[in-house]
Design an enzyme around this catalytic site. Structure first.
Site, PDB file in Angstrom:
ATOM      1  CG  HIS A   1      -0.300 -12.561   0.445  1.00  0.00           C
ATOM      2  ND1 HIS A   1      -0.230 -13.430  -0.608  1.00  0.00           N
ATOM      3  CD2 HIS A   1      -0.168 -11.323  -0.090  1.00  0.00           C
ATOM      4  CE1 HIS A   1      -0.068 -12.753  -1.739  1.00  0.00           C
ATOM      5  NE2 HIS A   1      -0.020 -11.470  -1.440  1.00  0.00           N
TER       6      HIS A   1
HETATM    7  C1  LIG Z   1       4.758  -5.902  -2.676  1.00  0.00           C
HETATM    8  C2  LIG Z   1       3.361  -6.388  -2.393  1.00  0.00           C
HETATM    9  C3  LIG Z   1       2.649  -7.036  -3.398  1.00  0.00           C
HETATM   10  C4  LIG Z   1       1.357  -7.499  -3.137  1.00  0.00           C
HETATM   11  N1  LIG Z   1       0.637  -8.078  -4.156  1.00  0.00           N
HETATM   12  C5  LIG Z   1      -0.617  -8.541  -3.918  1.00  0.00           C
HETATM   13  C6  LIG Z   1      -1.390  -9.122  -4.962  1.00  0.00           C
HETATM   14  O1  LIG Z   1      -0.970  -9.178  -6.093  1.00  0.00           O
HETATM   15  N2  LIG Z   1      -2.623  -9.597  -4.663  1.00  0.00           N
HETATM   16  C7  LIG Z   1      -3.136  -9.525  -3.419  1.00  0.00           C
HETATM   17  O2  LIG Z   1      -4.263 -10.011  -3.213  1.00  0.00           O
HETATM   18  N3  LIG Z   1      -2.443  -8.931  -2.420  1.00  0.00           N
HETATM   19  C8  LIG Z   1      -1.196  -8.433  -2.636  1.00  0.00           C
HETATM   20  N4  LIG Z   1      -0.497  -7.831  -1.637  1.00  0.00           N
HETATM   21  C9  LIG Z   1      -1.136  -7.696  -0.325  1.00  0.00           C
HETATM   22  C10 LIG Z   1      -1.993  -6.443  -0.257  1.00  0.00           C
HETATM   23  O3  LIG Z   1      -1.205  -5.301  -0.462  1.00  0.00           O
HETATM   24  C11 LIG Z   1      -2.672  -6.382   1.108  1.00  0.00           C
HETATM   25  O4  LIG Z   1      -3.466  -7.546   1.277  1.00  0.00           O
HETATM   26  C12 LIG Z   1      -3.599  -5.190   1.217  1.00  0.00           C
HETATM   27  O5  LIG Z   1      -2.914  -3.976   0.969  1.00  0.00           O
HETATM   28  C13 LIG Z   1      -4.196  -5.157   2.618  1.00  0.00           C
HETATM   29  O6  LIG Z   1      -5.035  -4.049   2.724  1.00  0.00           O
HETATM   30  P1  LIG Z   1      -5.348  -3.418   4.134  1.00  0.00           P
HETATM   31  O7  LIG Z   1      -6.124  -2.189   3.861  1.00  0.00           O
HETATM   32  O8  LIG Z   1      -5.898  -4.451   5.034  1.00  0.00           O
HETATM   33  O9  LIG Z   1      -3.910  -3.030   4.753  1.00  0.00           O
HETATM   34  P2  LIG Z   1      -2.842  -1.983   4.192  1.00  0.00           P
HETATM   35  O10 LIG Z   1      -2.966  -1.855   2.724  1.00  0.00           O
HETATM   36  O11 LIG Z   1      -1.540  -2.372   4.779  1.00  0.00           O
HETATM   37  O12 LIG Z   1      -3.330  -0.605   4.803  1.00  0.00           O
HETATM   38  C14 LIG Z   1      -3.264  -0.359   6.182  1.00  0.00           C
HETATM   39  C15 LIG Z   1      -2.833   1.065   6.390  1.00  0.00           C
HETATM   40  O13 LIG Z   1      -2.961   1.358   7.770  1.00  0.00           O
HETATM   41  C16 LIG Z   1      -1.873   2.167   8.158  1.00  0.00           C
HETATM   42  N5  LIG Z   1      -1.692   1.973   9.610  1.00  0.00           N
HETATM   43  C17 LIG Z   1      -1.279   0.861  10.268  1.00  0.00           C
HETATM   44  N6  LIG Z   1      -1.276   1.071  11.592  1.00  0.00           N
HETATM   45  C18 LIG Z   1      -1.698   2.335  11.775  1.00  0.00           C
HETATM   46  C19 LIG Z   1      -1.907   3.132  12.946  1.00  0.00           C
HETATM   47  N7  LIG Z   1      -1.665   2.672  14.149  1.00  0.00           N
HETATM   48  N8  LIG Z   1      -2.351   4.416  12.784  1.00  0.00           N
HETATM   49  C20 LIG Z   1      -2.599   4.924  11.526  1.00  0.00           C
HETATM   50  N9  LIG Z   1      -2.384   4.200  10.413  1.00  0.00           N
HETATM   51  C21 LIG Z   1      -1.967   2.938  10.531  1.00  0.00           C
HETATM   52  C22 LIG Z   1      -0.698   1.665   7.343  1.00  0.00           C
HETATM   53  O14 LIG Z   1       0.296   2.662   7.213  1.00  0.00           O
HETATM   54  C23 LIG Z   1      -1.358   1.301   6.027  1.00  0.00           C
HETATM   55  O15 LIG Z   1      -1.271   2.341   5.083  1.00  0.00           O
HETATM   56  C24 LIG Z   1       0.788  -7.333  -1.859  1.00  0.00           C
HETATM   57  C25 LIG Z   1       1.520  -6.677  -0.847  1.00  0.00           C
HETATM   58  C26 LIG Z   1       2.787  -6.199  -1.114  1.00  0.00           C
HETATM   59  C27 LIG Z   1       3.532  -5.472  -0.036  1.00  0.00           C
END
Ligand SMILES: Cc1cc2nc3c(=O)[nH]c(=O)nc-3n(C[C@H](O)[C@H](O)[C@H](O)COP(=O)(O)OP(=O)(O)OC[C@H]3O[C@@H](n4cnc5c(N)ncnc54)[C@H](O)[C@@H]3O)c2cc1C
Ligand code: SF4
Length: 571
Positions: free
Chosen positions: A498
């Protein structure tokens, strides 16, 4: 966001640096529960060889590259971190969104530690409530409401903000360990409730017509894709609808290198990306959304020359400022194996019973000398054979005595799960900037993370871990080993994924990167979406708030920005 914008009639192109991933092909139940492949070898995650950061505890140190992930994990591929998360689905408490105002009013400005740079978000809980609701109904969240339209409900979290309607599905059935935790907590005067969960308690069809199946408690949830269509993820909730949207195009295996700007640097003109063959392309766009996760959103802004990078010496600049993580801790509890037999193998990513009595400002901090808190609970995530080797502190780390201790304690101890999920408030010496030495494979500077705990977090962690240990003892544990967070922040020790802040939202461009709609103050046709917007991190998991903010911003783009493109808030 992509679904909402394409439904509004826009042509949307989504870039993802990792591969396309599908439940049926990538996570069949015969293949998905592979602890070595996913938990140990991190097959779903970003590889440090692809992209990493440098790390140090304070500005007097030389930061070095992180060569193996430890403290946090990074998503990579369609679905991002939402594919392999636990799906613990918390709303932040209302006072979190006006944190500085709230704490100053209750305790006085002098009560806040020196260097703490917490601030109000610029958006309130009441404004976000309909968007929390929409995200929870997208995900089919299982839970028991604690506050319906201002009326506290039995069995739910009495500290939560008012919700407009119940959770879409009832809470999951609880395992014995969680039931015992709830009983002990209740007898001590606390108010336990089931953790809100994105692991389905029953079949559910969401408002987009996508159906999820009930969770089978396989215990291969956190770190894994769900082959059972039972964990809320982009794959199981929205991708089936998104791929049918008329204007939507997905470009996987394409990494965005930077956002391009017009000559004045005031308007985004598109992005430059590199495809799987290493060829560089430019994609023009009228509107750019950076949704790359916390450190990558910050890196994108820094490498594109958008906003002033924060300088801890002068305290000027905003990009990289108010970087935060989470202050987690736990305690291991051992019970008499002759009388207490848990079954840790029956588990899911978010199943469990929690209390919120020591979160946020739900208790009086006056006599305690710190601010902040966290939820705590018994969340039975797994009993997997490689990871789950519970032994009392002091046991040899290998050999016959270690094996005997694992055998003795496997079914009669509490060791996994969330324990204490403490907040991480912001400081002027915790930040991200660009490393002066180390570069990525494209020759761009790595993001440098400067992060450490402060006295406030140590006091908070000691207090919360003590309270948690008291409940474990009341459950009948014969031995409790407390593991509060002490010493420096350690980048090798997993502490949730997080990461928050660095491109924070607020009411003032001198202390925030984006306005209350996650719109860049500097480049109004750029929106920066995600936990990078959090001015500080609460004692909860962040993703439900990320989802609520995303719907809030989508609403603002569709109903305000598209009608009159330009700044939605005047600086
Ligand atoms: C093991 C684990 C368990 C978790 N459990 C929880 C939970 O129980 N509850 C909770 O609230 N949160 C949890 N989280 C956190 C949650 O996964 C994240 O808060 C959430 O996925 C964030 O979403 P996002 O779309 O902002 O980023 P992400 O899900 O990280 O998505 C961003 C995407 O952008 C892509 N990207 C990055 N840079 C670039 C670029 N330059 N060009 C193209 N693509 C790019 C990445 O590859 C990624 O796929 C957990 C995380 C992990 C790793
Ligand atoms: S525990 Fe449930 S939700 Fe999690 S992966 Fe297994 S079946 Fe899916």
């Amino acid at each position: 966001m992509a679904h909402g914008l394409s439904e509004a009639g826009l042509d949307v192109i989504a870039f993802e640096r990792g591969p396309w991933r599908d439940t049926a092909q990538d996570f069949p139940p015969t293949y998905a529960p592979d602890e070595y492949r996913y938990r140990v070898r991190h097959e779903l995650f970003l590889r440090p060889a692809q992209m990493t950061f440098t790390f140090r505890n304070n500005a007097s140190q030389t930061a070095l590259p992180i060569r193996d992930w430890g403290a946090f994990m990074l998503g990579n591929g369609v679905g991002g971190g939402g594919l392999h998360w636990n799906a613990e689905m918390w709303r932040f408490e209302p006072s979190q969104f006006v944190l500085k105002t709230h704490l100053t009013e209750r305790y006085g400005a002098k009560f806040l530690p020196a260097g703490m740079t917490i601030q109000d978000w610029g958006v309130t809980y009441d404004e976000l409530e309909p968007h929390y609701d929409r995200f929870e109904y997208l995900c089919g969240t299982a839970g028991t409401a604690g506050n319906l339209k201002g009326v506290v409900q039995p069995g739910g979290n009495p500290f939560e903000g008012p919700r407009s309607r119940p959770y879409p599905t009832p809470a999951q059935k609880q395992p014995y360990s969680a039931t015992l935790f709830a009983k002990a907590a209740r007898e001590m005067g606390h108010q336990p409730f089931p953790q809100p969960s994105g692991n389905m308690s029953q079949p559910y069809t969401n408002p987009l017509g996508v159906t999820l199946g009930p969770c089978t408690f396989c215990g291969y949830c956190e770190w894994f894709g769900c082959g059972n269509y039972s964990k809320a993820s982009p794959q199981t909730t929205i991708l089936p609808a998104l791929v049918k949207s008329r204007g939507f195009t997905a470009r996987d295996n394409c990494e965005v290198l930077r956002i391009t700007l017009d000559g004045a640097g005031k308007r985004a003109t598109g992005v430059v990306f590199v495809d799987a063959d290493g060829e560089e392309w430019e994609q023009p766009a009228d509107l750019v959304l950076s949704c790359a996760f916390t450190p990558f959103n910050v890196q994108m802004l820094m490498l594109s020359g958008i906003g002033r990078i924060y300088d801890p010496a002068t305290k000027r600049g905003v990009v990289g400022r108010n970087f935060t993580h989470q202050t987690v801790s736990t305690a291991q509890a051992f019970f008499d194996p002759k009388t207490v037999r848990f079954n840790p193998f029956i588990a899911s990513g978010a199943i469990g019973m929690c209390i919120d009595d020591y979160n946020g400002d739900n208790f009086d901090h006056g006599p305690l000398g710190f601010v902040g808190g966290g939820y705590m609970g018994q969340v039975q995530t797994n009993g997997r054979p490689i990871e789950t080797t519970p032994v009392p502190t002091g046991t040899p780390t290998w050999g016959a005595k270690w094996k005997a201790a694992v055998k003795e304690n496997y079914n009669s101890s509490i060791y996994a799960g969330s324990g204490v999920h403490g907040c991480f408030y912001a400081y002027d010496d915790v930040f991200m900037d660009l490393d002066p030495t180390y570069k990525d494979r494209f020759g761009r500077p790595l993001v440098r993370m400067t992060i450490d705990f402060h006295e406030n977090e140590h006091k908070m962690s000691a207090f919360l871990t003590d309270r948690y240990a008291e409940i474990l003892r009341a459950m009948g544990a014969t031995r409790v080993d407390k593991l509060p967070r002490t010493g420096h922040y350690n980048v090798t020790d997993y502490q949730t994924s997080h990461l928050c802040g660095g491109a924070v939202m607020g009411a003032d461009p001198h202390s925030s990167v984006v306005n209350r709609y996650q719109q860049s103050w500097d480049v109004p046709n750029l929106f920066v979406i995600g936990a990078s917007s959090f001015p500080q991190n609460a004692g909860y998991n962040p993703t439900t708030t990320v989802g609520a903010l995303t719907y809030w911003t989508l609403d603002a783009i569709v109903n305000q920005y598209l009608k009159a493109p330009g700044p939605l808030v005047q600086a």
